[in-house]
Enzyme design. Structure first.
Site, PDB file in Angstrom:
ATOM      1  N   LYS A 172       0.837  -1.195   0.000  1.00 30.08           N
ATOM      2  CA  LYS A 172       0.000   0.000   0.000  1.00 30.08           C
ATOM      3  C   LYS A 172       0.872   1.246   0.000  1.00 30.08           C
ATOM      4  O   LYS A 172       1.140   1.868   1.035  1.00 30.08           O
ATOM      5  CB  LYS A 172      -0.944   0.000   1.206  1.00 30.08           C
ATOM      6  CG  LYS A 172      -2.156   0.906   0.990  1.00 30.08           C
ATOM      7  CD  LYS A 172      -3.007   0.402  -0.167  1.00 30.08           C
ATOM      8  CE  LYS A 172      -3.992   1.445  -0.651  1.00 30.08           C
ATOM      9  NZ  LYS A 172      -4.685   1.030  -1.867  1.00 30.08           N
ATOM     10  N   SER A 189      -7.982   0.200  -6.353  1.00 35.30           N
ATOM     11  CA  SER A 189      -8.379   0.393  -4.962  1.00 35.30           C
ATOM     12  C   SER A 189      -9.887   0.624  -4.880  1.00 35.30           C
ATOM     13  O   SER A 189     -10.669  -0.256  -5.232  1.00 35.30           O
ATOM     14  CB  SER A 189      -7.586   1.535  -4.336  1.00 35.30           C
ATOM     15  OG  SER A 189      -7.283   1.253  -2.982  1.00 35.30           O
TER      16      SER A 189
END
Length: 611
Positions: free
Chosen positions: A201, A399
């Site tokens: 991430k 995402s």
């Protein structure tokens, strides 16, 4: 004095038009004023026999139509920005392929274009349409003075590629150069704490690191390799150059002068623009005394009816194309954003519309608010229970952008689409050191331990960080569950391919995140097939932003400005140094758009940009 009077007259008309619009005078009155200013009739574009379609690479291409506010503001301000949607470009190229009056396409790459705003997935869709045009036997001629990889990616499909003798060609591969704010935040005393799930991430790294983590470097390298590999294969096929030779050119030459580009087979001819125009005059059978060849630009030709060529449809059966373009934000959102509440209402409306038989969700989003993503995804799931929902991924659907795609009937992506990034994070800022350094202090009175856990006056305690981490873990597990259920994949496999990692469309297909490789039109055809519509359907676009009157007004105002001799404003490209400041500005704008009520986000790495 003459120009001064023109400007005064133009300002008076502009003021009258503005007052007319905002005071609510009827459309007929408004059109009367505009028509009076133009003293001309709108008879529509005319296409002469043996015309070239001019495709100017400097025009702005977007997924969705501009909003009515954006449209009117730019038209009234005189900003010269040719704008067309991606679907309209592809439709127009297909119309030109079938139109016997169009003998070829001229790709104009002489201006510093805005093709850089498009990603390689969108460029591939255009490139495929150009390639289909060429295989019909019609000619494509491309001319430029300076080509970069994106412009050449499109232009390489041409039969004849011409470079100005003083021109250059950039073939030096792809790169991504993220900007890190950690040192600046520390210098000014702004504290940052991060809660996240997923070792890849990278969205939080600009705030806590001063360079890429090994995991982020790994995923970025793989993504660049995939996109660059597709570039070499596509360009190599068109130009009959082995991909290995293109790699050698990038490694050893990078910037090629015109004659070197020709000797390497990248272009066909070195010539000046007047020489190209002379050749195009012959192709279009233009009169020798004409200053230019017979032509029509793509934005004008887009307005030409395609009914006789089987392009335009008219049916009560609708396929809704919903453009989800921009950051995903909580609430209604602004133009250029995907507001959770606004898009939920769009899907609710579509679900209840009996004329809409199938839905294509076109996603061009890096993600954003986890809460808004879930609100949208719930409405998509309910809509799917009533009619097919097909996803078409554009340049990026990652995402939160992937969150809203996960529970659809079918997902289409281009091989160079950026997707995945299934991960969650939160960024917690505090200004304690900044305040203390400037003589500012805080004190607190509270009734329970966590009553002030939202404060920015101090760092979060370990106990408070544990609370945030628990929330992030919950959202991440929800994300994993949704992907597993929607994609019919084992949770363990989803957990392995998630971790916030970014994938190319080609790689995403191999691991099950994408069903098929294809663009928007392929997804639309699939949606029609799923709804068993045959050829009896037409497109209905959402959000619906521009009326017929506004389109008509825009054309009339442009004609009025031309008659009055008003110079329109060109937006100049930034120099490299200013481009870095603009990149920093974009980082700050992203922070301003982060409005999730829980402070939890499913978003792509902030500044992943491929150059």
């Amino acid at each position: 004095m003459k120009n001064f009077l023109k400007q005064i007259f133009a300002s008076v008309i502009g003021s009258l038009l503005g007052l007319t619009i905002f005071s609510g005078i009827g459309t007929l009155g408004l059109l009367f004023l505009v028509i009076a200013a133009t003293t001309s009739k709108d008879t529509g574009p005319k296409v002469k026999d043996k015309s070239m379609l001019v495709f100017d690479l400097s025009m702005k291409i977007t997924d969705s139509q501009p909003s009515s506010n954006d449209f009117l503001q730019k038209t009234l301000a005189g900003v010269d920005e040719d704008r067309i949607t991606l679907r309209k470009v592809i439709e127009t190229l297909e119309k030109a392929r079938r139109d016997p009056r169009i003998v070829g396409i001229y790709i104009d790459a002489t201006k510093s274009g805005t093709t850089s705003s498009l990603g390689y997935a969108s460029l591939k869709e255009i490139r495929q349409a150009l390639d289909k045009f060429r295989t019909s036997g019609k000619k494509i001629v491309a001319y430029g003075t300076d080509w970069n990889e994106k412009e050449y990616y499109l232009s390489s499909v041409a039969n004849n590629i011409v470079l100005n003798p003083v021109g250059l060609m950039e073939i030096n591969g792809l790169s991504s150069q993220p900007i890190f704010l950690t040192g600046a935040l520390q210098k000014y005393g702004i504290g940052v704490q991060v809660v996240r799930v997923g070792k890849f991430k990278g969205a939080v790294e600009p705030f806590v690191l001063d360079k890429l983590s090994s995991e982020n470097r790994e995923q970025t390298q793989k993504l660049l390799d995939d996109v660059w590999g597709e570039w070499r294969n596509s360009v190599g096929t068109s130009r009959k150059i082995p991909p290995q030779k293109l790699q050698a050119i990038a490694n050893n030459q990078a910037i090629l002068e015109a004659n070197t580009a020709k000797s390497n087979g990248l272009i066909d001819q070195v010539a000046y623009q007047d020489q190209v125009v002379a050749d195009l005059k012959k192709l279009t059978a233009s009169d020798k005394d004409d200053q230019n060849f017979r032509q029509i630009n793509i934005t004008d030709y887009a307005e030409v009816s395609g009914k006789s060529m089987g392009i335009e449809r008219n049916s009560e059966n609708k396929i809704a194309v919903v453009y989800a373009e921009g950051e995903i934000v909580d609430g209604k959102g602004e133009d250029g954003q995907i507001g959770g509440d606004r898009f939920a209402k769009i899907f609710s409306k579509i679900r209840q519309n009996e004329d809409v038989k199938s839905v294509v969700l076109r996603i061009n989003s890096p993600g954003g608010s986890a809460t808004a993503s879930e609100i949208i995804q719930r409405e998509i799931k309910l809509t799917r229970q009533v009619k097919p929902v097909i996803v078409s991924m554009g340049d990026v659907a990652a995402s939160g952008g992937y969150w809203i795609a996960s529970d659809s009937n079918r997902i289409f992506a281009e091989p160079n689409t950026i997707t995945g990034s299934i991960g969650v994070f939160g960024v917690l800022f505090n200004g304690q050191k900044l305040g203390n350094n400037n003589g500012i202090t805080w004190d607190t009175v509270k009734t329970s331990q966590f009553a002030d856990n939202q404060t920015v006056s101090r760092p979060k305690s370990p106990q408070e960080l544990a609370l945030y981490q628990r929330s992030v873990n919950r959202i991440y597990n929800m994300f994993i569950d949704k992907v597993a259920q929607g994609r019919k994949l084992p949770q363990q496999k989803v957990a392995q391919i998630a971790q916030g990692r970014v994938w190319s469309g080609a790689s995403a297909k191999l691991i099950g995140l994408v069903d098929e490789i294809g663009g928007l039109n392929v997804a639309i055809e699939y949606a029609a097939k799923q709804a068993k519509l045959g050829n009896n359907w037409e497109i209905e676009e959402y959000p619906q932003v521009k009326s017929l009157e506004e389109r008509f007004l825009g054309r009339k105002l442009q004609a009025a400005q031309a008659k009055l001799g008003i110079e329109r404003t060109k937006i100049q490209p930034a120099n490299p140094l200013l481009a870095e400041f603009e990149k920093l500005q974009q980082e700050i704008l992203i922070l301003q758009k982060m409005n999730d009520p829980q402070g939890i986000y499913a978003r792509l790495p902030f500044n992943l940009k491929i150059d």
